[in-house]
Write an enzyme that holds these catalytic residues in place. Structure first.
Site, PDB file in Angstrom:
ATOM      1  N   GLU A  38       0.849  -1.310   0.014  1.00  0.00           N
ATOM      2  CA  GLU A  38      -0.045   0.027  -0.049  1.00  0.00           C
ATOM      3  C   GLU A  38       0.821   1.230   0.031  1.00  0.00           C
ATOM      4  O   GLU A  38       1.813   1.415   0.908  1.00  0.00           O
ATOM      5  CB  GLU A  38      -0.912  -0.123   1.237  1.00  0.00           C
ATOM      6  CG  GLU A  38      -1.654   1.391   1.570  1.00  0.00           C
ATOM      7  CD  GLU A  38      -2.695   1.644   0.605  1.00  0.00           C
ATOM      8  OE1 GLU A  38      -3.219   0.736  -0.159  1.00  0.00           O
ATOM      9  OE2 GLU A  38      -2.804   2.606   0.483  1.00  0.00           O
ATOM     10  N   THR A  80      -5.677   1.514  -5.616  1.00  0.00           N
ATOM     11  CA  THR A  80      -5.260   0.360  -5.088  1.00  0.00           C
ATOM     12  C   THR A  80      -5.819  -0.758  -5.931  1.00  0.00           C
ATOM     13  O   THR A  80      -5.249  -1.715  -6.362  1.00  0.00           O
ATOM     14  CB  THR A  80      -5.810  -0.040  -3.845  1.00  0.00           C
ATOM     15  OG1 THR A  80      -4.757   1.204  -3.021  1.00  0.00           O
ATOM     16  CG2 THR A  80      -5.219  -1.350  -3.107  1.00  0.00           C
ATOM     17  N   HIS A 196      -1.431   2.833   4.942  1.00  0.00           N
ATOM     18  CA  HIS A 196      -2.380   3.542   4.229  1.00  0.00           C
ATOM     19  C   HIS A 196      -2.247   4.950   4.827  1.00  0.00           C
ATOM     20  O   HIS A 196      -2.165   4.989   6.029  1.00  0.00           O
ATOM     21  CB  HIS A 196      -3.806   2.973   4.332  1.00  0.00           C
ATOM     22  CG  HIS A 196      -4.746   3.551   3.410  1.00  0.00           C
ATOM     23  ND1 HIS A 196      -5.538   4.526   3.767  1.00  0.00           N
ATOM     24  CD2 HIS A 196      -5.183   3.150   2.450  1.00  0.00           C
ATOM     25  CE1 HIS A 196      -6.406   4.909   2.687  1.00  0.00           C
ATOM     26  NE2 HIS A 196      -6.055   3.953   1.678  1.00  0.00           N
ATOM     27  N   ASP A 256       1.643  -0.137  -5.107  1.00  0.00           N
ATOM     28  CA  ASP A 256       0.331   0.096  -5.643  1.00  0.00           C
ATOM     29  C   ASP A 256       0.395   1.521  -6.298  1.00  0.00           C
ATOM     30  O   ASP A 256      -0.181   1.674  -7.287  1.00  0.00           O
ATOM     31  CB  ASP A 256      -0.831  -0.379  -5.020  1.00  0.00           C
ATOM     32  CG  ASP A 256      -1.200   0.574  -3.645  1.00  0.00           C
ATOM     33  OD1 ASP A 256      -0.115   1.455  -3.211  1.00  0.00           O
ATOM     34  OD2 ASP A 256      -1.869   0.477  -3.105  1.00  0.00           O
ATOM     35  N   HIS A 257       0.826   2.433  -5.530  1.00  0.00           N
ATOM     36  CA  HIS A 257       0.748   3.945  -5.987  1.00  0.00           C
ATOM     37  C   HIS A 257       1.338   4.824  -5.045  1.00  0.00           C
ATOM     38  O   HIS A 257       1.700   4.346  -4.067  1.00  0.00           O
ATOM     39  CB  HIS A 257      -0.868   4.423  -6.145  1.00  0.00           C
ATOM     40  CG  HIS A 257      -1.525   4.278  -4.847  1.00  0.00           C
ATOM     41  ND1 HIS A 257      -1.173   4.902  -3.749  1.00  0.00           N
ATOM     42  CD2 HIS A 257      -2.510   3.359  -4.633  1.00  0.00           C
ATOM     43  CE1 HIS A 257      -2.315   4.310  -2.657  1.00  0.00           C
ATOM     44  NE2 HIS A 257      -2.993   3.410  -3.434  1.00  0.00           N
TER      45      HIS A 257
HETATM   46  C1  GP9 Z   1      -8.886  -0.251   0.938  1.00  0.00           C
HETATM   47  C2  GP9 Z   1      -7.600  -0.097   0.116  1.00  0.00           C
HETATM   48  C3  GP9 Z   1      -7.532   1.374   0.129  1.00  0.00           C
HETATM   49  O1  GP9 Z   1      -9.335  -1.667   0.988  1.00  0.00           O
HETATM   50  O2  GP9 Z   1      -7.545  -0.710  -0.678  1.00  0.00           O
HETATM   51  O3  GP9 Z   1      -7.357   1.745  -1.225  1.00  0.00           O
HETATM   52  P1  GP9 Z   1      -6.742   3.364  -1.695  1.00  0.00           P
HETATM   53  O4  GP9 Z   1      -7.565   4.330  -0.856  1.00  0.00           O
HETATM   54  O5  GP9 Z   1      -5.177   3.081  -1.561  1.00  0.00           O
HETATM   55  O6  GP9 Z   1      -7.211   3.206  -2.986  1.00  0.00           O
END
Ligand code: GP9
Length: 413
Positions: A38, A80, A196, A256-257
């Site tokens: 994340e 994500t 996150h 992921d980003h």
């Molecule tokens: C929540 C997680 C967060 O399940 O995948 O997504 P994001 O806000 O990072 O796109």
């Protein structure tokens, strides 16, 4: 669909396709673990503060396998979940809707489906509720055998979204150990969550030496969260070794980003340089995510400087596992990073449509190509003469169109 497949293959053939087969099938039949981290940017890799490595586990993984430092996010609106979509399909997110929401009712050609044909079980693990980002539609569309979401984990209240990465891996390890006891290979994807936004992790999980070297800021909180994510991965790797799975598993890890939010960090680049001495470009460094591939019989400690995107992950894995996407007639918009001649790929949503990366530059268009801006990926400085990249610009726009047409043609489930 058949005509579309031919058009795509023809359009790609001239620009990016390479016919070598380096490492093809070297990991055939091995288990596959793909971990999507994340909000994980590349700049903390190999960074030390107060004589403390921010990501010691990943730094070691790099020494023991392949590390790709020049990979870029390609997510659209689905953040994500779009990254999950791409690492399993090698298709461009349309950018106008999360792919899970817009295309979760389709039968999407995917890595889980290819592997299931070879006798694998394909499971995915994430501690949030499966309705978030419409994953409840996405996972069946991608053909995962099972998903393990919130109810499967003890809530240790790590953050407001769910349990800790350690809990994610505890449950995951139990499940994959059970599969391998049935003498079946597995593909397990883990979507971590402990790092996150807003990156506030419990005090007991913060690395004290790191904390002492950082001022209270989003950057400080971010690096502490990244350090925990790295630590939890280390606990998982130890668990895989104890369970006897490490020697028979390919491990792929990527971000992921971006994490750091430009809105919440005024003058991000200057602030980062001042705080931790890292040269940071507001776009290139922000969208730069790390990728690692480890397998026991692969060469150790190779840094692969090939530029790539998230759509390249799936073709790269397929090559190692001995799945020929050509023979499978599998449409993919990314390339196998081990065998590529040249790379060029687009990015939209977080940058204007027509933006792209190639082996040399990041390009962002203005009203069109001529008034765009190119920046060198090596020096992070502007490139004034970029006229020679016009073909790449046209190619990327065409690829995105072909990708959108293709995904819209996929049959409903
Ligand atoms: C929540 C997680 C967060 O399940 O995948 O997504 P994001 O806000 O990072 O796109």
């Amino acid at each position: 669909l058949t005509e579309a497949k031919t058009a795509i293959a023809e359009a790609q053939a001239e620009t990016v396709t390479e016919s070598t087969d380096k490492l093809f099938g070297t990991q055939k039949g091995k288990n596959l673990i793909v971990i999507q981290l994340e909000a994980f940017q590349n700049f903390p890799i190999n960074l030390s503060l107060n004589n403390t490595e921010v990501t010691p586990v990943l730094n070691n993984l790099a020494k023991d396998g392949y590390y790709f430092p020049h990979i870029f996010q390609q997510i659209g609106q689905g953040n994500t979940s779009d990254a999950e979509f791409m690492s399993n399909t090698s298709i461009y997110p349309t950018g106008t809707i999360a792919m899970s929401t817009g295309y979760g009712d389709r039968d999407i050609p995917s890595l889980p489906k290819l592997l299931e044909k070879q006798g694998y079980e394909a499971d995915t693990f994430h501690v949030n509720d499966v309705t978030f980002w419409d994953r409840i539609k996405l996972y069946p569309a991608l053909g995962f055998t099972h998903f393990f979401d919130k109810p499967f984990y003890k809530n240790d209240n790590f953050n407001t979204l769910g349990a800790s990465d350690e809990e994610l891996y505890r449950v995951g390890l139990e499940k994959i150990t059970a599969i391998s006891k049935q003498n079946k290979p597995f593909y397990a994807q883990f979507i971590t969550l402990s790092s996150h936004h807003p990156f506030k992790i419990p005090v007991e999980n913060q690395n004290k030496a790191l904390r002492d070297s950082l001022t209270r800021s989003q950057l400080g909180d971010y690096l502490l969260a990244i350090n925990y994510t790295d630590y939890a991965l280390g606990v998982f790797i130890d668990g895989l070794k104890k369970a006897g799975l490490w020697e028979n598993t390919v491990l792929v890890v990527y971000g992921d980003h971006f994490g750091l939010q430009p809105k919440e960090n005024t003058n991000t680049a200057e602030a980062i340089y001042k705080a931790i001495g890292v040269k940071y470009h507001p776009d290139i460094s922000r969208f730069n995510i790390p990728l690692f591939i480890h397998a026991p019989n692969l060469q150790k400690g190779e840094v692969i400087n090939q530029v790539g995107g998230q759509m390249d992950i799936m073709p790269t894995i397929s090559n190692l596992l001995g799945i020929s996407l050509k023979e499978e007639n599998f449409v993919h918009f990314g390339q196998d990073l081990m065998n590529i001649k040249k790379n060029v790929f687009g990015m939209r949503y977080y940058l204007p449509t027509g933006s792209f990366f190639n082996d040399d530059i990041m390009f962002v268009p203005g009203k069109g190509f001529a008034d765009g801006k190119a920046t060198s990926l090596t020096t992070l400085e502007p490139v004034t003469d970029f006229s020679m990249y016009k073909d790449d610009y046209d190619y990327v726009l065409n690829q995105m169109k072909l990708s959108d047409d293709y995904v819209n043609m996929l049959p409903k489930r």
